[in-house]
Design a protein around this motif. Structure first.
Motif, PDB file in Angstrom:
ATOM      1  N   GLN A 263     -10.591  13.675   0.869  1.00  0.00           N
ATOM      2  CA  GLN A 263     -10.612  12.847  -0.334  1.00  0.00           C
ATOM      3  C   GLN A 263      -9.278  12.142  -0.541  1.00  0.00           C
ATOM      4  O   GLN A 263      -9.244  10.962  -0.905  1.00  0.00           O
ATOM      5  CB  GLN A 263     -10.941  13.720  -1.552  1.00  0.00           C
ATOM      6  N   ARG A 264      -8.190  12.850  -0.305  1.00  0.00           N
ATOM      7  CA  ARG A 264      -6.881  12.230  -0.495  1.00  0.00           C
ATOM      8  C   ARG A 264      -6.645  11.134   0.535  1.00  0.00           C
ATOM      9  O   ARG A 264      -6.084  10.083   0.220  1.00  0.00           O
ATOM     10  CB  ARG A 264      -5.778  13.279  -0.406  1.00  0.00           C
ATOM     11  N   LEU A 265      -7.059  11.369   1.771  1.00  0.00           N
ATOM     12  CA  LEU A 265      -6.889  10.367   2.815  1.00  0.00           C
ATOM     13  C   LEU A 265      -7.718   9.117   2.501  1.00  0.00           C
ATOM     14  O   LEU A 265      -7.227   7.995   2.614  1.00  0.00           O
ATOM     15  CB  LEU A 265      -7.287  10.952   4.167  1.00  0.00           C
ATOM     16  N   ALA A 266      -8.976   9.324   2.099  1.00  0.00           N
ATOM     17  CA  ALA A 266      -9.831   8.183   1.757  1.00  0.00           C
ATOM     18  C   ALA A 266      -9.272   7.426   0.563  1.00  0.00           C
ATOM     19  O   ALA A 266      -9.227   6.185   0.554  1.00  0.00           O
ATOM     20  CB  ALA A 266     -11.252   8.668   1.468  1.00  0.00           C
ATOM     21  N   GLY A 267      -8.824   8.145  -0.449  1.00  0.00           N
ATOM     22  CA  GLY A 267      -8.256   7.496  -1.616  1.00  0.00           C
ATOM     23  C   GLY A 267      -6.977   6.738  -1.305  1.00  0.00           C
ATOM     24  O   GLY A 267      -6.757   5.630  -1.809  1.00  0.00           O
ATOM     25  N   THR A 268      -6.123   7.318  -0.472  1.00  0.00           N
ATOM     26  CA  THR A 268      -4.883   6.641  -0.093  1.00  0.00           C
ATOM     27  C   THR A 268      -5.171   5.358   0.672  1.00  0.00           C
ATOM     28  O   THR A 268      -4.495   4.338   0.479  1.00  0.00           O
ATOM     29  CB  THR A 268      -4.008   7.578   0.754  1.00  0.00           C
ATOM     30  N   LEU A 269      -6.167   5.402   1.549  1.00  0.00           N
ATOM     31  CA  LEU A 269      -6.545   4.202   2.297  1.00  0.00           C
ATOM     32  C   LEU A 269      -7.020   3.099   1.355  1.00  0.00           C
ATOM     33  O   LEU A 269      -6.582   1.946   1.450  1.00  0.00           O
ATOM     34  CB  LEU A 269      -7.642   4.548   3.304  1.00  0.00           C
ATOM     35  N   ILE A 270      -7.904   3.444   0.413  1.00  0.00           N
ATOM     36  CA  ILE A 270      -8.397   2.456  -0.544  1.00  0.00           C
ATOM     37  C   ILE A 270      -7.254   1.914  -1.400  1.00  0.00           C
ATOM     38  O   ILE A 270      -7.134   0.703  -1.628  1.00  0.00           O
ATOM     39  CB  ILE A 270      -9.501   3.077  -1.423  1.00  0.00           C
ATOM     40  N   GLY A 271      -6.388   2.816  -1.886  1.00  0.00           N
ATOM     41  CA  GLY A 271      -5.269   2.389  -2.717  1.00  0.00           C
ATOM     42  C   GLY A 271      -4.268   1.530  -1.975  1.00  0.00           C
ATOM     43  O   GLY A 271      -3.730   0.562  -2.528  1.00  0.00           O
ATOM     44  N   ALA A 272      -4.000   1.850  -0.705  1.00  0.00           N
ATOM     45  CA  ALA A 272      -3.062   1.057   0.092  1.00  0.00           C
ATOM     46  C   ALA A 272      -3.587  -0.355   0.323  1.00  0.00           C
ATOM     47  O   ALA A 272      -2.841  -1.335   0.240  1.00  0.00           O
ATOM     48  CB  ALA A 272      -2.798   1.749   1.426  1.00  0.00           C
ATOM     49  N   THR A 337       6.825  -8.469   0.528  1.00  0.00           N
ATOM     50  CA  THR A 337       6.371  -8.937   1.835  1.00  0.00           C
ATOM     51  C   THR A 337       6.391  -7.842   2.890  1.00  0.00           C
ATOM     52  O   THR A 337       6.044  -8.083   4.038  1.00  0.00           O
ATOM     53  CB  THR A 337       7.255 -10.098   2.316  1.00  0.00           C
ATOM     54  N   ASN A 338       6.793  -6.631   2.529  1.00  0.00           N
ATOM     55  CA  ASN A 338       6.875  -5.540   3.489  1.00  0.00           C
ATOM     56  C   ASN A 338       5.527  -4.821   3.572  1.00  0.00           C
ATOM     57  O   ASN A 338       5.339  -3.730   3.062  1.00  0.00           O
ATOM     58  CB  ASN A 338       7.977  -4.550   3.073  1.00  0.00           C
ATOM     59  N   TYR A 339       4.548  -5.459   4.228  1.00  0.00           N
ATOM     60  CA  TYR A 339       3.190  -4.916   4.261  1.00  0.00           C
ATOM     61  C   TYR A 339       3.074  -3.717   5.191  1.00  0.00           C
ATOM     62  O   TYR A 339       2.093  -2.977   5.117  1.00  0.00           O
ATOM     63  CB  TYR A 339       2.209  -6.009   4.690  1.00  0.00           C
ATOM     64  N   SER A 340       4.034  -3.528   6.079  1.00  0.00           N
ATOM     65  CA  SER A 340       3.968  -2.357   6.955  1.00  0.00           C
ATOM     66  C   SER A 340       4.155  -1.062   6.180  1.00  0.00           C
ATOM     67  O   SER A 340       3.797   0.016   6.673  1.00  0.00           O
ATOM     68  CB  SER A 340       5.037  -2.463   8.041  1.00  0.00           C
ATOM     69  N   ALA A 341       4.694  -1.146   4.964  1.00  0.00           N
ATOM     70  CA  ALA A 341       4.937   0.063   4.172  1.00  0.00           C
ATOM     71  C   ALA A 341       3.652   0.806   3.896  1.00  0.00           C
ATOM     72  O   ALA A 341       3.602   2.039   3.971  1.00  0.00           O
ATOM     73  CB  ALA A 341       5.636  -0.307   2.856  1.00  0.00           C
ATOM     74  N   GLU A 342       2.582   0.080   3.569  1.00  0.00           N
ATOM     75  CA  GLU A 342       1.306   0.723   3.280  1.00  0.00           C
ATOM     76  C   GLU A 342       0.770   1.448   4.517  1.00  0.00           C
ATOM     77  O   GLU A 342       0.214   2.543   4.411  1.00  0.00           O
ATOM     78  CB  GLU A 342       0.280  -0.312   2.795  1.00  0.00           C
ATOM     79  N   GLY A 343       0.946   0.845   5.678  1.00  0.00           N
ATOM     80  CA  GLY A 343       0.515   1.485   6.913  1.00  0.00           C
ATOM     81  C   GLY A 343       1.276   2.767   7.188  1.00  0.00           C
ATOM     82  O   GLY A 343       0.681   3.785   7.588  1.00  0.00           O
ATOM     83  N   TYR A 344       2.593   2.741   6.965  1.00  0.00           N
ATOM     84  CA  TYR A 344       3.390   3.953   7.162  1.00  0.00           C
ATOM     85  C   TYR A 344       2.952   5.057   6.202  1.00  0.00           C
ATOM     86  O   TYR A 344       2.829   6.222   6.593  1.00  0.00           O
ATOM     87  CB  TYR A 344       4.875   3.643   6.938  1.00  0.00           C
ATOM     88  N   ARG A 345       2.734   4.704   4.946  1.00  0.00           N
ATOM     89  CA  ARG A 345       2.346   5.726   3.965  1.00  0.00           C
ATOM     90  C   ARG A 345       1.000   6.342   4.327  1.00  0.00           C
ATOM     91  O   ARG A 345       0.799   7.550   4.165  1.00  0.00           O
ATOM     92  CB  ARG A 345       2.300   5.103   2.572  1.00  0.00           C
ATOM     93  N   LEU A 346       0.074   5.513   4.767  1.00  0.00           N
ATOM     94  CA  LEU A 346      -1.235   6.036   5.179  1.00  0.00           C
ATOM     95  C   LEU A 346      -1.088   6.964   6.382  1.00  0.00           C
ATOM     96  O   LEU A 346      -1.707   8.033   6.437  1.00  0.00           O
ATOM     97  CB  LEU A 346      -2.173   4.882   5.506  1.00  0.00           C
ATOM     98  N   LEU A 347      -0.248   6.588   7.341  1.00  0.00           N
ATOM     99  CA  LEU A 347      -0.034   7.419   8.525  1.00  0.00           C
ATOM    100  C   LEU A 347       0.557   8.770   8.152  1.00  0.00           C
ATOM    101  O   LEU A 347       0.092   9.823   8.615  1.00  0.00           O
ATOM    102  CB  LEU A 347       0.882   6.683   9.505  1.00  0.00           C
TER     103      LEU A 347
END
Length: 409
Positions: A263-272, A337-347
């Motif tokens: 649930q946390r992983l799915a929610g983080t993905l949606i939120g990111a 403009t730092n869109y890679s941040a969301e990818g790092y947080r999800l990882l």
């Protein structure tokens, strides 16, 4: 023959996937609470306007966490009892805020040691009751957030942050909730009030520190210390999301831990994804237009957090999505403009929940193995009673809640 059996197996797998998704996004109608969300919005708008006026938005997160954590830790009852207990909670939180922001720029070894000590103390707080265990968990999560924010501020020369100001912001947020409860107490005719968040366990009865309880606290502390070492020792971008995810994913029940992790992983993905879309708006803007868009997005972030409060016990995945979108928007507005941040947080969230679930799986297997009757046990000697952390340590729900029920952090 093989293809036929494969075709027969497909519907079974499909049904399992659908069944699992239904658990992840299962809704609890009784958990939807809009009046509570409006109250949070009223409280959160105060520090938002204050920091707009003075121009120090870098302290807004501490103030919001201070108000929110004080609200969640409010035990209810007579006003004198509520005020005194919230004040003690706020003082402990202020000390952890000072520690987190004070050592955030130091060598990573100090961060690991501090994370271990704070997590161990928080785990052992269950001896003072489940309510205080939940309060300690809230402070534990905030301490890791403070470490991460302080670490990021230390590596950004254009953002100035003072430890004493962060402590003052946290204390001010908690004091704001105390003032709100005082106004409510006067309006209600000075009557005792119930605990504002009824879903959080209110049990404050003392408990004995059994061996499984201590072992569970030590395991949690070691895991959090290890993930903090990975995050800060390897200088991972936004790596502090890993220990936060691991801490929340580690539950006494493996089944509950797995469900919460998904649930946390799915929610983080949606939120990111939602935060990344919002941050597209100010990407190419400048001057006064950028300022107005930034202010507007801060309001949107607060509204997202308000929705998170409303659906906290409605569905954990959607709650995580709303909170992640709001927090990510607030954190990333200085550099949209730092869109890679969301990818790092999800990882790192994925790594954190995986570590938490794996550790609980190994701990469960070890407990089962040690609970088996040793070979050669003398006849007539009773077998050792099976003891696991799940049996002796109360879950944050306070009553051994099954997966999907309220009581998660």
């Amino acid at each position: 023959m093989a293809s036929a059996s494969a075709r027969e197996g497909q519907p079974v797998h499909s049904r399992k996937i659908v069944s699992w998704l239904s658990k992840v996004f299962e809704l609890n109608p009784a958990g939807l609470n809009w009046p509570r969300a409006v109250l949070f919005l009223d409280v959160a708008l105060v520090p938002l306007v204050v920091f707009w006026a003075i121009g120090y938005e870098q302290y807004l997160l501490s103030a919001l966490f201070g108000a929110l954590c004080a609200w969640l830790a409010d035990p209810g009852g007579s006003y004198g009892q509520r005020a005194s207990r919230i004040a003690v909670f706020a003082l402990i939180g202020a000390g952890l805020t000072a520690l987190g922001f004070g050592i955030g720029g130091d060598a990573w070894g100090w961060l690991v040691l501090a994370a271990f000590a704070v997590t161990l103390a928080g785990g052992l707080a269950v001896t003072f009751g489940v309510h205080r265990f939940v309060a300690a968990l809230l402070l534990n999560i905030w301490f890791i957030v403070a470490l991460g924010v302080a670490f990021s501020f230390h590596h950004q020369s254009r953002i100035t942050s003072y430890t004493w100001a962060q402590v003052l912001a946290w204390t001010g947020g908690a004091a704001l909730w105390i003032a709100a409860t005082f106004i409510e107490w006067l309006i209600r005719g000075r009557q005792d009030r119930p605990q504002p968040i009824a879903e959080i366990p209110g049990d404050t009865s003392r408990r004995t520190l059994t061996r499984p309880v201590v072992m569970f606290a030590v395991i949690r502390a070691l895991v959090i210390a290890g993930t903090v070492a990975l995050a800060f020792g390897l200088n991972l971008s936004y790596g502090y999301w890993m220990p936060i995810a691991a801490m929340i994913a580690m539950k006494p029940s493996l089944q509950q831990a797995t469900l919460i992790a998904v649930q946390r992983l799915a929610g983080t993905l949606i939120g990111a994804v939602a935060a990344a879309l919002l941050l597209l708006i100010p990407a190419n803007e400048h001057g006064l237009r950028l300022l107005s868009i930034t202010i507007g997005l801060e309001v949107v972030a607060i509204v997202l957090l308000m929705h998170g409060v409303a659906i906290r016990f409605w569905n954990y995945a959607l709650y995580t999505a709303a909170i992640a979108a709001g927090v990510l928007t607030l954190i990333d507005l200085p550099q949209p403009t730092n869109y890679s941040a969301e990818g790092y947080r999800l990882l790192w969230t994925l790594c954190g929940v995986a570590i938490g679930v794996l550790v609980m799986l190994l701990a469960g297997l070890l407990a089962k193995r040690t609970a088996k009757t040793p070979p050669g046990r003398p006849t007539g000697v009773p077998a050792q009673r099976k003891t696991t952390a799940e049996q002796d340590l109360p879950s944050p729900s306070g009553h051994g809640a099954k997966p999907g029920t309220p009581g998660r952090a």
